[in-house]
Design a protein around this motif. Sequence first.
Motif, PDB file in Angstrom:
ATOM      1  N   ARG A   1      53.148  17.057 -54.190  1.00 50.89           N
ATOM      2  CA  ARG A   1      52.028  16.786 -54.684  1.00 50.89           C
ATOM      3  C   ARG A   1      51.557  17.021 -53.241  1.00 50.89           C
ATOM      4  NH1 ARG A   1      48.825  13.542 -57.978  1.00 50.89           N
ATOM      5  NH2 ARG A   1      50.911  13.553 -59.785  1.00 50.89           N
ATOM      6  N   HIS A   2      51.731  16.642 -52.378  1.00 50.66           N
ATOM      7  CA  HIS A   2      50.801  16.812 -50.810  1.00 50.66           C
ATOM      8  C   HIS A   2      52.050  17.247 -49.379  1.00 50.66           C
ATOM      9  CE1 HIS A   2      47.469  14.568 -52.796  1.00 50.66           C
ATOM     10  NE2 HIS A   2      48.802  13.363 -53.115  1.00 50.66           N
ATOM     11  N   CYS A   3      51.355  17.815 -48.614  1.00 49.09           N
ATOM     12  CA  CYS A   3      52.035  18.748 -47.416  1.00 49.09           C
ATOM     13  C   CYS A   3      51.240  17.801 -46.636  1.00 49.09           C
ATOM     14  CB  CYS A   3      52.627  19.885 -47.850  1.00 49.09           C
ATOM     15  SG  CYS A   3      53.422  20.298 -45.915  1.00 49.09           S
ATOM     16  N   CYS A   4      50.951  16.753 -45.935  1.00 50.30           N
ATOM     17  CA  CYS A   4      50.501  15.816 -45.198  1.00 50.30           C
ATOM     18  C   CYS A   4      51.046  16.702 -43.323  1.00 50.30           C
ATOM     19  CB  CYS A   4      49.777  14.462 -45.165  1.00 50.30           C
ATOM     20  SG  CYS A   4      49.383  14.276 -47.038  1.00 50.30           S
ATOM     21  N   TYR A   5      49.989  16.253 -42.680  1.00 46.89           N
ATOM     22  CA  TYR A   5      50.415  15.829 -41.589  1.00 46.89           C
ATOM     23  C   TYR A   5      49.439  16.285 -39.931  1.00 46.89           C
ATOM     24  CZ  TYR A   5      47.156  20.602 -41.729  1.00 46.89           C
ATOM     25  OH  TYR A   5      46.287  21.493 -41.106  1.00 46.89           O
ATOM     26  N   ALA A   6      50.099  15.913 -38.758  1.00 43.87           N
ATOM     27  CA  ALA A   6      49.937  16.557 -37.746  1.00 43.87           C
ATOM     28  C   ALA A   6      50.255  16.344 -36.672  1.00 43.87           C
ATOM     29  CB  ALA A   6      49.308  14.324 -37.426  1.00 43.87           C
ATOM     30  N   TYR A   7      49.492  17.088 -35.494  1.00 40.68           N
ATOM     31  CA  TYR A   7      50.130  18.280 -34.314  1.00 40.68           C
ATOM     32  C   TYR A   7      48.984  17.402 -33.252  1.00 40.68           C
ATOM     33  CZ  TYR A   7      46.372  21.484 -35.138  1.00 40.68           C
ATOM     34  OH  TYR A   7      45.247  22.360 -35.154  1.00 40.68           O
ATOM     35  N   MET A   8      50.472  17.496 -32.102  1.00 47.42           N
ATOM     36  CA  MET A   8      49.250  17.035 -30.864  1.00 47.42           C
ATOM     37  C   MET A   8      49.461  18.445 -30.112  1.00 47.42           C
ATOM     38  SD  MET A   8      47.724  15.249 -28.823  1.00 47.42           S
ATOM     39  CE  MET A   8      47.686  13.187 -29.561  1.00 47.42           C
ATOM     40  N   ILE A   9      48.729  18.886 -29.231  1.00 48.26           N
ATOM     41  CA  ILE A   9      49.613  20.238 -28.256  1.00 48.26           C
ATOM     42  C   ILE A   9      49.265  20.327 -26.875  1.00 48.26           C
ATOM     43  CG2 ILE A   9      49.139  23.078 -27.772  1.00 48.26           C
ATOM     44  CD1 ILE A   9      49.533  22.567 -31.097  1.00 48.26           C
ATOM     45  N   GLY A  10      50.092  20.262 -26.427  1.00 49.65           N
ATOM     46  CA  GLY A  10      49.490  20.557 -24.988  1.00 49.65           C
ATOM     47  C   GLY A  10      49.712  18.964 -23.602  1.00 49.65           C
ATOM     48  N   ALA A  11      49.957  19.188 -22.720  1.00 48.55           N
ATOM     49  CA  ALA A  11      50.127  18.839 -21.841  1.00 48.55           C
ATOM     50  C   ALA A  11      49.426  17.662 -21.355  1.00 48.55           C
ATOM     51  CB  ALA A  11      50.631  19.231 -19.978  1.00 48.55           C
ATOM     52  N   GLU A  12      47.846  17.700 -21.980  1.00 49.41           N
ATOM     53  CA  GLU A  12      46.823  17.053 -21.351  1.00 49.41           C
ATOM     54  C   GLU A  12      46.142  16.399 -22.821  1.00 49.41           C
ATOM     55  OE1 GLU A  12      46.330  20.352 -20.401  1.00 49.41           O
ATOM     56  OE2 GLU A  12      46.662  19.692 -18.346  1.00 49.41           O
TER      57      GLU A  12
ATOM     58  N   ALA B   1      44.971  15.772 -37.821  1.00 49.58           N
ATOM     59  CA  ALA B   1      45.222  15.417 -38.616  1.00 49.58           C
ATOM     60  C   ALA B   1      44.481  15.499 -39.814  1.00 49.58           C
ATOM     61  CB  ALA B   1      45.459  14.001 -38.532  1.00 49.58           C
ATOM     62  N   ASN B   2      45.659  15.842 -41.269  1.00 47.88           N
ATOM     63  CA  ASN B   2      45.116  16.188 -42.753  1.00 47.88           C
ATOM     64  C   ASN B   2      45.653  15.236 -43.481  1.00 47.88           C
ATOM     65  OD1 ASN B   2      45.454  18.221 -44.540  1.00 47.88           O
ATOM     66  ND2 ASN B   2      44.635  19.379 -43.751  1.00 47.88           N
ATOM     67  N   ASP B   3      45.342  15.273 -43.892  1.00 52.37           N
ATOM     68  CA  ASP B   3      45.528  13.886 -45.747  1.00 52.37           C
ATOM     69  C   ASP B   3      45.893  15.324 -46.745  1.00 52.37           C
ATOM     70  OD1 ASP B   3      44.932  11.430 -44.110  1.00 52.37           O
ATOM     71  OD2 ASP B   3      42.559  12.282 -44.594  1.00 52.37           O
ATOM     72  N   ASP B   4      45.661  16.086 -46.872  1.00 52.64           N
ATOM     73  CA  ASP B   4      45.837  17.692 -47.954  1.00 52.64           C
ATOM     74  C   ASP B   4      45.871  16.955 -48.896  1.00 52.64           C
ATOM     75  OD1 ASP B   4      47.321  20.051 -49.147  1.00 52.64           O
ATOM     76  OD2 ASP B   4      48.841  18.790 -48.983  1.00 52.64           O
TER      77      ASP B   4
ATOM     78  N   SER C   1      42.102  10.400 -44.496  1.00 54.64           N
ATOM     79  CA  SER C   1      42.898   8.700 -43.298  1.00 54.64           C
ATOM     80  C   SER C   1      43.839   7.717 -43.585  1.00 54.64           C
ATOM     81  CB  SER C   1      41.342   7.964 -42.820  1.00 54.64           C
ATOM     82  OG  SER C   1      40.477   8.555 -41.906  1.00 54.64           O
ATOM     83  N   THR C   2      44.555   8.456 -44.879  1.00 57.46           N
ATOM     84  CA  THR C   2      45.638   7.553 -45.250  1.00 57.46           C
ATOM     85  C   THR C   2      46.605   7.975 -45.105  1.00 57.46           C
ATOM     86  OG1 THR C   2      45.639   8.202 -47.246  1.00 57.46           O
ATOM     87  CG2 THR C   2      44.300   6.278 -47.782  1.00 57.46           C
ATOM     88  N   ALA C   3      46.747   9.496 -44.862  1.00 58.74           N
ATOM     89  CA  ALA C   3      47.765  10.419 -44.379  1.00 58.74           C
ATOM     90  C   ALA C   3      47.823  10.844 -43.447  1.00 58.74           C
ATOM     91  CB  ALA C   3      47.904  11.372 -45.705  1.00 58.74           C
ATOM     92  N   GLY C   4      47.267  11.705 -42.700  1.00 59.38           N
ATOM     93  CA  GLY C   4      46.726  12.962 -41.441  1.00 59.38           C
ATOM     94  C   GLY C   4      46.447  11.055 -39.628  1.00 59.38           C
ATOM     95  N   LYS C   5      46.017  10.859 -40.031  1.00 59.27           N
ATOM     96  CA  LYS C   5      45.642   9.461 -39.436  1.00 59.27           C
ATOM     97  C   LYS C   5      46.764   8.396 -39.116  1.00 59.27           C
ATOM     98  CE  LYS C   5      41.356   8.402 -37.985  1.00 59.27           C
ATOM     99  NZ  LYS C   5      39.926   7.986 -38.419  1.00 59.27           N
ATOM    100  N   PRO C   6      47.431   8.317 -39.600  1.00 59.34           N
ATOM    101  CA  PRO C   6      49.003   7.383 -39.132  1.00 59.34           C
ATOM    102  C   PRO C   6      49.971   7.473 -39.338  1.00 59.34           C
ATOM    103  CG  PRO C   6      48.063   6.939 -41.640  1.00 59.34           C
ATOM    104  CD  PRO C   6      47.615   7.780 -40.714  1.00 59.34           C
ATOM    105  N   ILE C   7      49.722   9.103 -39.458  1.00 58.03           N
ATOM    106  CA  ILE C   7      51.024   9.772 -38.800  1.00 58.03           C
ATOM    107  C   ILE C   7      50.462  10.279 -36.716  1.00 58.03           C
ATOM    108  CG2 ILE C   7      52.308  12.493 -38.576  1.00 58.03           C
ATOM    109  CD1 ILE C   7      51.824  12.614 -41.970  1.00 58.03           C
TER     110      ILE C   7
END
Length: 195
Positions: free
Chosen positions: A52-63, A69-72, A77-83
Amino acid sequence: MDSYLTISEKTIGEGYYTDKRSKFLAFAHHVESVEEAMDIIASTRKKYYDARHCCYAYMIGAEREEFRANDDGEPSSTAGKPILGQINSNDLTNILICVVRYFGGVKLGTSGLIVAYRTAAADAIAHAEIEERLIEERITYQFTYPMMNGVMRIVKEMQPRIVDQHFDNDCSITLSIRKSKAEELRTRLKKLAFE
């Protein structure tokens, strides 16, 4: 700060959570760019096309300045943010976490979703290998052949990584060293010219 935490590119951290027959499959990937993250998200969606859903979050770069964050389709804010919260609480970067949800027929409510996505993401991180990496700076130094001994003495003492070297009448060496030691290396090499 001249180091950061990330996960190994050798393995994918896998996590799992289930609640009221909904299944949450989490995958933590090492990524170096937004494009790489988007490619992995696309292939995850393709592989789990029936979810049903493919939610995700990423962080890139040393800084740690590039993130998303994506709730798909889940409530805001119930999926991407907690990830993303799990990525932040572990101080990780160059990481993508995808959480695939198979709906079990019973709604979990916003607090239930937050717990589910957070727990699945935490489980994926727990099953990944965390590594500390150094932020390095590259320094290229041009010098004459008679200065060779002095240059090599500094290289031996400070132990930068030799990236490239060219020795002839005119010589050059490219060194990579952790950011906090770069200025000292530059200063010592400059002083050689006056010895």
